[in-house]
Design an enzyme around this catalytic site. Structure first.
Site, PDB file in Angstrom:
ATOM      1  N   ASP A   1     -35.303  35.825 -24.081  1.00  0.00           N
ATOM      2  CA  ASP A   1     -34.444  34.612 -23.873  1.00  0.00           C
ATOM      3  C   ASP A   1     -34.825  33.681 -22.709  1.00  0.00           C
ATOM      4  O   ASP A   1     -34.390  32.866 -22.737  1.00  0.00           O
ATOM      5  CB  ASP A   1     -33.024  35.239 -23.024  1.00  0.00           C
ATOM      6  CG  ASP A   1     -31.879  35.004 -24.129  1.00  0.00           C
ATOM      7  OD1 ASP A   1     -32.132  34.220 -25.169  1.00  0.00           O
ATOM      8  OD2 ASP A   1     -30.718  35.600 -23.789  1.00  0.00           O
TER       9      ASP A   1
ATOM     10  N   LYS B   1     -26.708  37.395 -34.193  1.00  0.00           N
ATOM     11  CA  LYS B   1     -28.075  37.686 -33.973  1.00  0.00           C
ATOM     12  C   LYS B   1     -28.452  39.178 -34.662  1.00  0.00           C
ATOM     13  O   LYS B   1     -29.435  39.337 -35.202  1.00  0.00           O
ATOM     14  CB  LYS B   1     -28.178  38.049 -32.376  1.00  0.00           C
ATOM     15  CG  LYS B   1     -28.175  36.704 -31.714  1.00  0.00           C
ATOM     16  CD  LYS B   1     -27.897  36.755 -30.130  1.00  0.00           C
ATOM     17  CE  LYS B   1     -27.709  35.604 -29.585  1.00  0.00           C
ATOM     18  NZ  LYS B   1     -27.168  35.430 -28.080  1.00  0.00           N
TER      19      LYS B   1
ATOM     20  N   GLN C   1     -26.411  39.433 -22.995  1.00  0.00           N
ATOM     21  CA  GLN C   1     -25.486  38.313 -23.459  1.00  0.00           C
ATOM     22  C   GLN C   1     -24.867  37.753 -22.419  1.00  0.00           C
ATOM     23  O   GLN C   1     -24.089  38.465 -21.522  1.00  0.00           O
ATOM     24  CB  GLN C   1     -24.615  38.849 -24.458  1.00  0.00           C
ATOM     25  CG  GLN C   1     -23.550  37.837 -24.947  1.00  0.00           C
ATOM     26  CD  GLN C   1     -24.238  36.716 -25.875  1.00  0.00           C
ATOM     27  OE1 GLN C   1     -25.262  37.022 -26.640  1.00  0.00           O
ATOM     28  NE2 GLN C   1     -24.081  35.586 -25.528  1.00  0.00           N
TER      29      GLN C   1
END
Length: 342
Positions: free
Chosen positions: A169, A102, A146
């Site tokens: 997200d 990422k 994460q």
């Protein structure tokens, strides 16, 4: 080979190649078509392939190229550079690999990347402090925690703490709630399910009115994927660990999205001829021939499925790259919304 396929008369080609040739040049850009052709005859395992390969790398690259142009425009016209903050807890190798990918993707398109790495035993309060700091930071337009988190941290509480305007997200309950409601639009859609739908669109797969089966019901992929398919007017079935007849249900599907995290669980006998298969699984299996001692496979048994399906995503190189591209897209969208960069 592209020239050969163009020049040979259709009556000299096998039926599968005829339909393959027509669909490529009618529906796909040259880069994607070239990639598919190079993989058409033989998969990496040497298996004869009849399915169209839905190449996520080419799709992701196309999206990232557009993001590069847009980020440059925003910087030059508005003085705004999108920023993405990623928080990693613990030392899981797979999570660290995802975070690095990422970060590299952000750098490739000009997005500023901010990273916090916390120890496995960090407190929930410490993690919340970093989230709060990024919530208040005007240079940060997207915040990604994460997953998975260590067991002593309340994942639900952490995700709720992310500012909804920066929830790139798409896991905030208000974003998921809006996704589930007819007539409401979430600020962000979870990146992996969004990437699955993007692949179907890019390869001109008709979703409306089709029977779609989602294997897995996680909050991260399965559930939002089912909601997105419903928004596309598919009739959706969800197969999960308590489903009594998964093979029978799955074999009725025109479209399958598998996100259960079990290697090769979907066999050829589960697949209706001509179905379109999106494989979200990324599973390591032992392989003494690989220098790493393992190789990565999906949930779907590729060697069997590629002979039956009309289209299939490879693993790796399918959903994964597009997921990261969707994260970049969500981050740029967030920056444009916050700064009114239209």
């Amino acid at each position: 080979m592209m020239i050969l396929l163009r020049l040979l008369p259709l009556n000299k080609l096998p039926n599968g190649v005829v339909s393959f040739q027509r669909s490529i040049f009618r529906n796909l850009n040259p880069n994607v078509a070239s990639t598919i052709i190079s993989r058409y005859s033989t998969a990496s395992t040497g298996t004869k392939v009849s399915a169209k390969i839905m190449d996520g790398k080419s799709v992701a690259q196309d999206i990232q190229d557009k993001m590069t142009v847009e980020v440059s425009r925003m910087k030059n016209k508005f003085g705004v550079v999108p920023g993405l903050a990623v928080i990693l807890v613990g030392d899981r190798k797979d999570s660290a690999t995802y975070v690095n990918k990422k970060k590299e993707a952000c750098e490739s398109v000009g997005i500023n990347s901010y990273e916090v790495c916390l120890p496995q035993d960090c407190s929930e309060e410490e993690l919340l402090e970093h989230i709060s700091s990024f919530n208040d930071d005007h240079a940060v337009h997207g915040i990604l925690v994460q997953l998975p988190l260590p067991s002593h941290i309340n994942q639900r509480y952490i995700l709720n703490a992310v500012c909804i305007q920066k929830d790139v997200d798409g896991f905030h309950p208000l974003n998921i709630g809006r996704l589930a409601m007819s007539g409401r639009e979430p600020l962000f859609v979870p990146c992996t399910p969004k990437g699955c739908i993007e692949l179907l669109h890019r390869y001109n797969v008709d979703i409306k009115g089709k029977h779609a089966v989602v294997i897995g019901r996680s909050n991260i992929v399965g559930m939002p994927a089912a909601l997105l398919l419903q928004r596309e007017d598919a009739s959706v079935s969800v197969v999960h660990s308590r489903t009594k007849n998964p093979e029978e249900i799955t074999k009725q599907a025109d479209i399958i999205i598998s996100a259960v995290g079990k290697p090769n669980i979907v066999r050829g006998s589960w697949i209706k001829p001509g179905a379109v298969l999106i494989d979200v699984g990324i599973n390591p299996v032992e392989d003494s021939t690989d220098p790493r001692g393992y190789r990565i496979v999906g949930d779907i048994c590729y060697e069997e499925a590629c002979k039956i399906a009309s289209a299939i995503t490879p693993v790796p190189g399918g959903v994964g790259p597009v997921t990261i591209a969707m994260l970049l897209l969500n981050t740029v969208t967030s920056a444009k919304r916050i700064h009114n960069c239209n």
